[in-house]
Design a protein around this motif. Structure first.
Motif, PDB file in Angstrom:
ATOM      1  N   TYR A   1      -7.352  -0.604 -13.872  1.00 51.02           N
ATOM      2  CA  TYR A   1      -7.308  -0.085 -12.284  1.00 51.02           C
ATOM      3  C   TYR A   1      -5.734   0.728 -12.906  1.00 51.02           C
ATOM      4  CZ  TYR A   1      -6.345   1.751  -8.116  1.00 51.02           C
ATOM      5  OH  TYR A   1      -6.040   2.471  -6.620  1.00 51.02           O
TER       6      TYR A   1
ATOM      7  N   LYS B   1      -4.878  -0.609  -3.437  1.00 46.10           N
ATOM      8  CA  LYS B   1      -5.570  -0.927  -1.724  1.00 46.10           C
ATOM      9  C   LYS B   1      -5.670  -2.089  -1.210  1.00 46.10           C
ATOM     10  CE  LYS B   1      -7.061   3.488  -3.534  1.00 46.10           C
ATOM     11  NZ  LYS B   1      -8.684   4.533  -4.020  1.00 46.10           N
ATOM     12  N   ASN B   2      -5.306  -2.429  -0.552  1.00 45.91           N
ATOM     13  CA  ASN B   2      -5.445  -3.827   0.165  1.00 45.91           C
ATOM     14  C   ASN B   2      -6.560  -4.429   0.071  1.00 45.91           C
ATOM     15  OD1 ASN B   2      -2.736  -4.864   0.405  1.00 45.91           O
ATOM     16  ND2 ASN B   2      -2.564  -3.261   1.584  1.00 45.91           N
ATOM     17  N   ASP B   3      -8.193  -3.392   0.677  1.00 46.76           N
ATOM     18  CA  ASP B   3      -9.112  -3.216   0.512  1.00 46.76           C
ATOM     19  C   ASP B   3     -10.025  -3.567  -1.020  1.00 46.76           C
ATOM     20  OD1 ASP B   3      -9.183  -0.704  -0.886  1.00 46.76           O
ATOM     21  OD2 ASP B   3     -10.399   0.737   1.081  1.00 46.76           O
ATOM     22  N   MET B   4      -9.043  -3.419  -1.956  1.00 49.91           N
ATOM     23  CA  MET B   4      -9.839  -4.502  -2.700  1.00 49.91           C
ATOM     24  C   MET B   4      -9.819  -5.855  -3.066  1.00 49.91           C
ATOM     25  SD  MET B   4      -8.082  -1.082  -5.719  1.00 49.91           S
ATOM     26  CE  MET B   4      -8.637  -2.067  -6.906  1.00 49.91           C
ATOM     27  N   THR B   5      -9.028  -6.179  -2.941  1.00 54.59           N
ATOM     28  CA  THR B   5      -7.955  -7.475  -2.256  1.00 54.59           C
ATOM     29  C   THR B   5      -7.610  -8.247  -0.857  1.00 54.59           C
ATOM     30  OG1 THR B   5      -6.021  -7.458  -2.948  1.00 54.59           O
ATOM     31  CG2 THR B   5      -7.789  -8.225  -4.974  1.00 54.59           C
TER      32      THR B   5
ATOM     33  N   GLU C   1       1.079  -1.045  -0.261  1.00 49.18           N
ATOM     34  CA  GLU C   1      -0.027   0.090  -0.159  1.00 49.18           C
ATOM     35  C   GLU C   1       0.637   1.283  -0.171  1.00 49.18           C
ATOM     36  OE1 GLU C   1      -4.399  -0.937   1.117  1.00 49.18           O
ATOM     37  OE2 GLU C   1      -3.009  -0.123   2.632  1.00 49.18           O
TER      38      GLU C   1
END
Length: 189
Positions: free
Chosen positions: A27, A32-36, A16
């Motif tokens: 993309y 962004k870790n919240d994507m995966t 990140e």
């Protein structure tokens, strides 16, 4: 750079902080870790001292390859150690080098600036960094998986690799032997 202490980040935190994705037609922006979120735990396991191997099985196009790219980022920026990425063939290793690794160096400036440029430091199958770290892009052949002490490695598309390499054993078993010298500081996935 070779003597500085490691930056205390997990693999996912380093990704990140230092990765920028520029996937033409997809993309573009900071990783962004919240994507995966399902990749955070396996990614952070890559730096664990409790394990020396990890297997991750997942469907196609679920960002599995981003894990190795994030691990490479962590290794180059935070905690340098030689690394090998094993592709299914020398042709796919070449493609991975240009399509994934070279693009990451271009679009993630903090990682790219650590690369030693020129024929000796940056070619298709070998990448050298200012810290002394070396990335090798390879394929499952006995000469590629022998005689090299390498603490970190990733075998991609393992299901497409031969089950036995020249009668010497599986690619995973041969690759993990590269890390024996490094004990619990070795990780192959």
């Amino acid at each position: 750079a070779a003597a500085r202490p490691p930056e205390r980040l997990t693999v996912s935190q380093a990704a990140e902080k230092y990765r920028f994705l520029n996937n033409p037609g997809s993309y573009v922006g900071p990783l962004k870790n919240d994507m995966t979120p399902y990749l955070i735990e396996p990614m952070d396991t890559l730096q664990s001292l409790d394990f020396t191997g990890m297997v991750f099985a997942g469907p196609a196009q679920c960002a599995k390859t981003e894990m190795v790219m994030n691990w490479l980022t962590y290794s180059a920026v935070c905690d340098p150690a030689d690394m090998m990425i094993v592709q299914t063939t020398n042709t796919t290793a070449r493609d991975f080098s240009m399509r994934r690794v070279d693009r990451m160096h271009r679009h993630s400036p903090e990682v790219g600036k650590l690369l030693i440029h020129g024929k000796q430091g940056d070619n298709v199958f070998d990448k050298h960094y200012q810290s002394g770290m070396m990335l090798t892009l390879s394929w499952p052949a006995i000469n590629e998986l022998s005689g090299k002490p390498i603490p970190r490695g990733w075998l991609t598309d393992y299901d497409r690799m031969p089950e036995d390499i020249n009668g010497e054993g599986s690619a995973f078993d041969l690759a993990r032997k590269r890390g024996t010298t490094f004990g619990r500081h070795s990780m192959w996935a």
